[in-house]
Write a protein that holds these residues in place. Structure first.
Motif, PDB file in Angstrom:
ATOM      1  N   LEU A 132     -10.517  -2.235  12.657  1.00 52.60           N
ATOM      2  CA  LEU A 132     -10.481  -1.291  12.961  1.00 52.60           C
ATOM      3  C   LEU A 132      -8.715  -1.206  14.556  1.00 52.60           C
ATOM      4  O   LEU A 132      -8.822  -0.654  15.379  1.00 52.60           O
ATOM      5  CB  LEU A 132     -11.373  -1.135  14.608  1.00 52.60           C
ATOM      6  N   ARG A 133      -7.904  -1.929  12.998  1.00 52.11           N
ATOM      7  CA  ARG A 133      -6.201  -1.134  13.728  1.00 52.11           C
ATOM      8  C   ARG A 133      -6.514  -0.239  12.359  1.00 52.11           C
ATOM      9  O   ARG A 133      -6.658   0.040  11.685  1.00 52.11           O
ATOM     10  CB  ARG A 133      -5.803  -2.434  13.037  1.00 52.11           C
ATOM     11  N   LEU A 134      -5.396   0.683  12.807  1.00 47.31           N
ATOM     12  CA  LEU A 134      -5.695   2.049  12.633  1.00 47.31           C
ATOM     13  C   LEU A 134      -4.494   2.225  11.309  1.00 47.31           C
ATOM     14  O   LEU A 134      -3.006   1.842  11.242  1.00 47.31           O
ATOM     15  CB  LEU A 134      -4.549   3.125  13.214  1.00 47.31           C
ATOM     16  N   LEU A 135      -5.023   2.824  10.023  1.00 45.52           N
ATOM     17  CA  LEU A 135      -4.440   2.872   8.815  1.00 45.52           C
ATOM     18  C   LEU A 135      -3.537   3.727   9.018  1.00 45.52           C
ATOM     19  O   LEU A 135      -2.192   4.429   7.970  1.00 45.52           O
ATOM     20  CB  LEU A 135      -4.724   2.337   7.463  1.00 45.52           C
ATOM     21  N   ALA A 136      -4.169   4.730   8.933  1.00 44.33           N
ATOM     22  CA  ALA A 136      -3.980   6.440   8.686  1.00 44.33           C
ATOM     23  C   ALA A 136      -5.035   7.340  10.098  1.00 44.33           C
ATOM     24  O   ALA A 136      -5.752   7.051  10.313  1.00 44.33           O
ATOM     25  CB  ALA A 136      -3.797   6.907   7.187  1.00 44.33           C
ATOM     26  N   ALA A 137      -3.731   8.812  10.034  1.00 49.54           N
ATOM     27  CA  ALA A 137      -4.543   9.290  10.851  1.00 49.54           C
ATOM     28  C   ALA A 137      -4.097  10.957  10.353  1.00 49.54           C
ATOM     29  O   ALA A 137      -2.512  11.181  10.160  1.00 49.54           O
ATOM     30  CB  ALA A 137      -4.354   9.200  12.388  1.00 49.54           C
ATOM     31  N   SER A 138      -4.819  11.772  11.338  1.00 46.33           N
ATOM     32  CA  SER A 138      -4.257  13.282  10.946  1.00 46.33           C
ATOM     33  C   SER A 138      -4.004  14.430  12.036  1.00 46.33           C
ATOM     34  O   SER A 138      -4.351  12.777  12.976  1.00 46.33           O
ATOM     35  CB  SER A 138      -5.585  14.314   9.906  1.00 46.33           C
ATOM     36  N   ARG A 139      -3.319  15.434  12.092  1.00 46.61           N
ATOM     37  CA  ARG A 139      -3.043  16.238  13.130  1.00 46.61           C
ATOM     38  C   ARG A 139      -4.412  15.829  13.404  1.00 46.61           C
ATOM     39  O   ARG A 139      -5.773  16.483  13.190  1.00 46.61           O
ATOM     40  CB  ARG A 139      -2.130  17.053  12.952  1.00 46.61           C
ATOM     41  N   HIS A 140      -3.958  16.932  14.714  1.00 46.79           N
ATOM     42  CA  HIS A 140      -5.493  16.848  15.798  1.00 46.79           C
ATOM     43  C   HIS A 140      -5.954  18.185  15.894  1.00 46.79           C
ATOM     44  O   HIS A 140      -5.073  19.540  15.526  1.00 46.79           O
ATOM     45  CB  HIS A 140      -5.743  16.972  17.350  1.00 46.79           C
ATOM     46  N   PHE A 141      -7.299  18.737  15.629  1.00 44.08           N
ATOM     47  CA  PHE A 141      -7.746  19.890  15.692  1.00 44.08           C
ATOM     48  C   PHE A 141      -8.103  20.379  16.757  1.00 44.08           C
ATOM     49  O   PHE A 141      -9.065  20.776  17.322  1.00 44.08           O
ATOM     50  CB  PHE A 141      -8.648  20.422  14.383  1.00 44.08           C
ATOM     51  N   GLY A 142      -7.947  19.921  18.381  1.00 44.31           N
ATOM     52  CA  GLY A 142      -8.706  20.123  19.493  1.00 44.31           C
ATOM     53  C   GLY A 142      -9.829  19.490  19.664  1.00 44.31           C
ATOM     54  O   GLY A 142     -10.369  19.776  20.246  1.00 44.31           O
ATOM     55  N   ASP A 143      -9.956  17.995  19.442  1.00 49.66           N
ATOM     56  CA  ASP A 143     -11.058  17.353  19.088  1.00 49.66           C
ATOM     57  C   ASP A 143     -10.908  16.355  19.435  1.00 49.66           C
ATOM     58  O   ASP A 143     -12.402  15.452  19.398  1.00 49.66           O
ATOM     59  CB  ASP A 143     -12.006  17.408  17.123  1.00 49.66           C
ATOM     60  N   GLU A 144     -10.230  16.052  19.239  1.00 46.02           N
ATOM     61  CA  GLU A 144     -10.025  14.155  19.873  1.00 46.02           C
ATOM     62  C   GLU A 144      -9.795  14.427  21.532  1.00 46.02           C
ATOM     63  O   GLU A 144     -10.129  14.853  22.386  1.00 46.02           O
ATOM     64  CB  GLU A 144      -8.278  14.134  19.677  1.00 46.02           C
ATOM     65  N   ASP A 145     -10.381  12.827  21.534  1.00 51.29           N
ATOM     66  CA  ASP A 145     -10.986  12.503  22.631  1.00 51.29           C
ATOM     67  C   ASP A 145     -10.007  11.532  23.399  1.00 51.29           C
ATOM     68  O   ASP A 145      -8.793  11.144  22.576  1.00 51.29           O
ATOM     69  CB  ASP A 145     -12.583  11.794  22.785  1.00 51.29           C
ATOM     70  N   ASP A 146      -9.669  10.352  24.581  1.00 45.86           N
ATOM     71  CA  ASP A 146      -9.812   9.615  24.666  1.00 45.86           C
ATOM     72  C   ASP A 146      -9.123   8.072  24.019  1.00 45.86           C
ATOM     73  O   ASP A 146      -8.335   8.167  23.854  1.00 45.86           O
ATOM     74  CB  ASP A 146      -9.733   9.041  26.532  1.00 45.86           C
ATOM     75  N   LEU A 147     -10.150   8.407  23.436  1.00 47.86           N
ATOM     76  CA  LEU A 147     -10.255   6.910  22.621  1.00 47.86           C
ATOM     77  C   LEU A 147      -9.551   7.425  21.095  1.00 47.86           C
ATOM     78  O   LEU A 147      -8.627   6.236  20.964  1.00 47.86           O
ATOM     79  CB  LEU A 147     -11.526   6.549  22.335  1.00 47.86           C
ATOM     80  N   ARG A 148      -9.533   8.137  20.381  1.00 44.62           N
ATOM     81  CA  ARG A 148      -8.508   8.444  19.243  1.00 44.62           C
ATOM     82  C   ARG A 148      -7.442   8.739  19.858  1.00 44.62           C
ATOM     83  O   ARG A 148      -6.654   7.775  19.155  1.00 44.62           O
ATOM     84  CB  ARG A 148      -9.314  10.077  19.542  1.00 44.62           C
ATOM     85  N   MET A 157       0.944  -1.490  -0.276  1.00 40.30           N
ATOM     86  CA  MET A 157       0.288   0.002   0.347  1.00 40.30           C
ATOM     87  C   MET A 157       0.841   1.745   0.080  1.00 40.30           C
ATOM     88  O   MET A 157       2.099   1.758   0.074  1.00 40.30           O
ATOM     89  CB  MET A 157      -0.662  -0.147   1.261  1.00 40.30           C
ATOM     90  N   SER A 158       0.471   2.499  -1.297  1.00 42.03           N
ATOM     91  CA  SER A 158       1.409   3.491  -0.764  1.00 42.03           C
ATOM     92  C   SER A 158       0.992   4.377   0.699  1.00 42.03           C
ATOM     93  O   SER A 158      -0.323   4.611   0.244  1.00 42.03           O
ATOM     94  CB  SER A 158       0.442   4.179  -1.934  1.00 42.03           C
ATOM     95  N   HIS A 159       1.618   4.228   1.854  1.00 42.49           N
ATOM     96  CA  HIS A 159       0.972   4.233   3.003  1.00 42.49           C
ATOM     97  C   HIS A 159       1.050   6.685   2.678  1.00 42.49           C
ATOM     98  O   HIS A 159      -0.116   7.188   2.899  1.00 42.49           O
ATOM     99  CB  HIS A 159       1.784   4.273   3.063  1.00 42.49           C
ATOM    100  N   ASP A 160       1.725   6.555   1.772  1.00 41.95           N
ATOM    101  CA  ASP A 160       1.508   8.307   1.636  1.00 41.95           C
ATOM    102  C   ASP A 160       0.650   9.188   0.878  1.00 41.95           C
ATOM    103  O   ASP A 160       0.565  10.040   1.312  1.00 41.95           O
ATOM    104  CB  ASP A 160       2.967   8.424   0.780  1.00 41.95           C
ATOM    105  N   GLU A 161       0.048   7.916  -0.239  1.00 42.56           N
ATOM    106  CA  GLU A 161      -0.930   8.369  -0.641  1.00 42.56           C
ATOM    107  C   GLU A 161      -2.626   8.099   0.076  1.00 42.56           C
ATOM    108  O   GLU A 161      -2.917   9.289   0.150  1.00 42.56           O
ATOM    109  CB  GLU A 161      -1.394   7.387  -2.262  1.00 42.56           C
ATOM    110  N   LEU A 162      -2.141   7.522   1.076  1.00 39.19           N
ATOM    111  CA  LEU A 162      -3.551   7.142   1.927  1.00 39.19           C
ATOM    112  C   LEU A 162      -3.142   8.392   2.390  1.00 39.19           C
ATOM    113  O   LEU A 162      -4.078   8.926   3.253  1.00 39.19           O
ATOM    114  CB  LEU A 162      -3.568   6.067   2.337  1.00 39.19           C
ATOM    115  N   GLN A 163      -2.391   9.436   3.274  1.00 36.99           N
ATOM    116  CA  GLN A 163      -2.095   9.632   4.386  1.00 36.99           C
ATOM    117  C   GLN A 163      -1.845  10.904   3.782  1.00 36.99           C
ATOM    118  O   GLN A 163      -2.783  12.298   4.209  1.00 36.99           O
ATOM    119  CB  GLN A 163      -0.501  10.066   4.462  1.00 36.99           C
ATOM    120  N   SER A 164      -1.712  11.318   2.322  1.00 41.38           N
ATOM    121  CA  SER A 164      -2.212  12.758   2.071  1.00 41.38           C
ATOM    122  C   SER A 164      -4.165  12.581   1.541  1.00 41.38           C
ATOM    123  O   SER A 164      -4.503  14.055   1.708  1.00 41.38           O
ATOM    124  CB  SER A 164      -1.561  12.839   0.360  1.00 41.38           C
TER     125      SER A 164
END
Length: 405
Positions: free
Chosen positions: A28-44, A1-8
Motif C-alpha cells: 500500500l505504498r503509492l505508485l501513481a495517482a491521477s488528478r482529483h475530480f472532487g471525490d478525494e477525501d482526507d485519506l487520499r 518501471m516505466s512510470h510514464d506508462e503507468l501514469q498514462s
C-alpha cells in the motif's frame, strides 16, 4: 518501471470515469495517482502527500483479505469513503492494487469492468518492471559478493563492474558496510519474508547516499556509499525503519540486530569493512547488547570472535570453568564470577549488583578458587577466566543460531 506508462493508464481511466484513480504496491505504498475530480477525501490526500497510507489503515485494509481477491470488490474503510479495489496481478503474482473512491453512489458495472481492465494493463507494466528489477538486483548482488571475496582478482573485477554499472561517480567516495541479522525462531519462513520487506524499508531511508543490499536466508548486508561516513542520524533512521517494519509484520517485540563496519575510502577495501561488520553483528546478538554494535567498540569480543569457530564452540576450552559447572549445576558461582570480573574485581560493586552481603560474596569467591584451582588475586588467572566466560557467551549464541537453521 516505466512510470510514464503507468501514469498514462491511471490518467486515461480517471478521465474516462471522471473519478480519481490511484495505484499502490502490495504494501500500500503509492505508485501513481491521477488528478482529483472532487471525490478525494482526507485519506487520499494524505496518501498522496506521504506516498503511503498510515500503517494502522493499511493493516485494516489488508485484514479485509484484498490480497486474495481475484476480481474487483468494495472495501469499507473506517473514517473514510469506501473504495473499489481492483487487485493488480500478472502471471498469478499480486503486484498491487488499483483504487477508486466511492463519492456517494454505488459503482456501476461499467466502472468495475473498466477498473478491472486497467488493473490488468497495470499488471503487465509492473510485471515487466519486476523482471527488469530482479535482473538488475541479481547483477548488483553478484558484483557485491565478488567485492568482498577473498580472491583479489574477483574484488578487482567487481570494482570495475561498479564503475561500468555507473554506481560509482568519482573517487571521493566513502564505503561503509552495515550487517543486519534476525534471531531465528519457530516461524523462520514468515520472518524471512518480513525481513526482506523490512530491508526494502531501510533502503528508503537513504536519500542522499547510495545503498546496495545483499540478502541471505537470515541476514543481509548493506553497502552505504557517500561522500562521507554515514552519520549517526542516517544509521539511526535505517535501523528504525527496518526494526519498525519487521515488528509490524511479525508482531511482538522481535528485533533485527545490526553490526557496522569501519568506513573505507576505496572500493577494493570494502571487504575489510564487511569483515568488521560481520564481527560487530555477532557482538550485537550477545546478551546485554542493545542490538547495535560498531567496529572499534567491540571490546574483547573483537579479538575473541576471530578465533576459529571450532575453538569457540569447544566446551572444554577452559577446564577451570568446566569444573565449576560440574560442581555448581545451577551456575550460581559462574554468575558470581562473571559479575566479579566484569566489575574489575570490586567486592563492593559486585555485592551490590548481586544483592548479597559481602561476607556471602567472599565465601563464594573462596569456593570458586577451591573448585577451579585459580587465584583470583592473580592477573593471569583472572584474564583466563574472564576470557573463558566471554567465549562461553559467544558459544551459547552461536549454538542458538545453528540450532535455528
Amino acid at each position: 518501471m516505466s512510470h510514464d506508462e503507468l501514469q498514462s493508464i491511471v490518467d486515461a481511466l480517471a478521465e474516462r470515469l471522471r473519478r480519481s484513480v490511484a495505484v499502490d504496491d502490495p504494501a500500500l505504498r503509492l505508485l501513481a495517482a491521477s488528478r482529483h475530480f472532487g471525490d478525494e477525501d482526507d485519506l487520499r490526500v494524505r496518501s498522496v502527500l506521504d506516498r503511503a497510507v498510515q500503517p494502522a489503515v493499511a493493516e485494516r485494509v489488508l485484514a479485509a483479505g484484498v490480497a486474495g481477491w481475484a476480481e474487483p470488490g468494495v472495501v469499507a474503510v473506517e473514517g473514510a469513503a469506501a473504495r473499489l479495489c481492483a487487485p493488480v496481478r500478472c502471471n498469478g503474482m499480486l503486484l498491487g492494487y488499483l483504487w477508486l473512491i466511492d463519492a456517494g453512489g454505488a459503482f456501476a458495472d461499467a466502472d468495475t469492468a473498466a477498473a478491472g481492465e486497467a488493473a490488468t494493463a497495470v499488471g503487465t507494466v509492473l510485471y515487466r518492471s519486476l523482471l527488469l528489477h530482479e535482473r538488475s538486483t541479481a547483477r548488483r548482488e553478484a558484483i557485491l559478493r565478488e567485492l568482498v571475496s577473498p580472491d583479489g582478482a574477483l574484488r578487482a573485477r567487481a570494482t570495475e563492474d561498479l564503475y561500468a554499472e555507473q554506481l560509482l561517480g568519482d573517487d571521493s567516495l566513502r564505503f561503509t558496510v552495515l550487517v543486519v541479522h534476525f534471531r531465528r525462531s519457530g516461524t523462520c519462513a514468515t520472518q524471512r519474508v518480513a525481513f526482506e520487506a523490512a530491508l526494502e524499508e531501510g533502503v528508503r531511508a537513504v536519500t542522499d547516499d547510495l545503498a546496495l543490499t545483499v540478502a541471505n536466508r537470515s541476514w543481509a548486508w548493506m553497502l552505504l556509499i557517500g561522500r562521507s561516513a554515514p552519520s549517526g542520524t542516517l544509521l539511526g533512521a535505517v535501523r528504525s525503519r527496518i526494526t519498525d517494519r519487521f515488528r509490524r509484520l511479525v508482531g511482538g517485540d522481535a528485533s533485527p540486530v545490526f553490526g557496522i563496519g569501519g568506513t573505507v575510502e576505496e572500493p577494493g577495501a570494502v571487504a575489510s569493512s564487511y569483515r568488521q561488520a560481520l564481527l560487530a553483528g555477532q557482538v550485537a546478538m550477545l546478551p546485554g547488547s542493545d542490538g547495535l554494535a560498531r567496529w572499534g567498540g567491540l571490546g574483547p569480543f573483537g579479538l575473541l570472535l576471530r578465533l576459529p569457530p571450532e575453538d569457540v564452540l569447544d566446551p572444554a576450552v577452559v577446564p577451570a570453568l568446566a569444573a565449576l559447572d560440574e560442581q555448581d549445576p545451577q551456575r550460581v558461582l559462574a554468575a558470581t564470577l562473571t559479575e566479579f570480573l566484569d566489575r574489575g574485581g570490586s567486592v563492593r560493586r559486585t555485592a551490590d549488583a548481586l544483592c548479597v552481603h559481602r561476607a556471602t560474596l567472599h565465601q563464594r569467591l573462596r569456593r570458586i578458587e577451591q573448585i577451579t584451582g585459580c587465584d583470583l588475586d592473580s592477573g593471569d588467572d583472572r584474564l583466563m577466566l574472564h576470557l573463558g566466560l566471554k567465549l562461553r557467551l559467544i558459544a551459547t549464541v552461536a549454538r542458538e543460531q545453528f540450532d535455528g537453521s
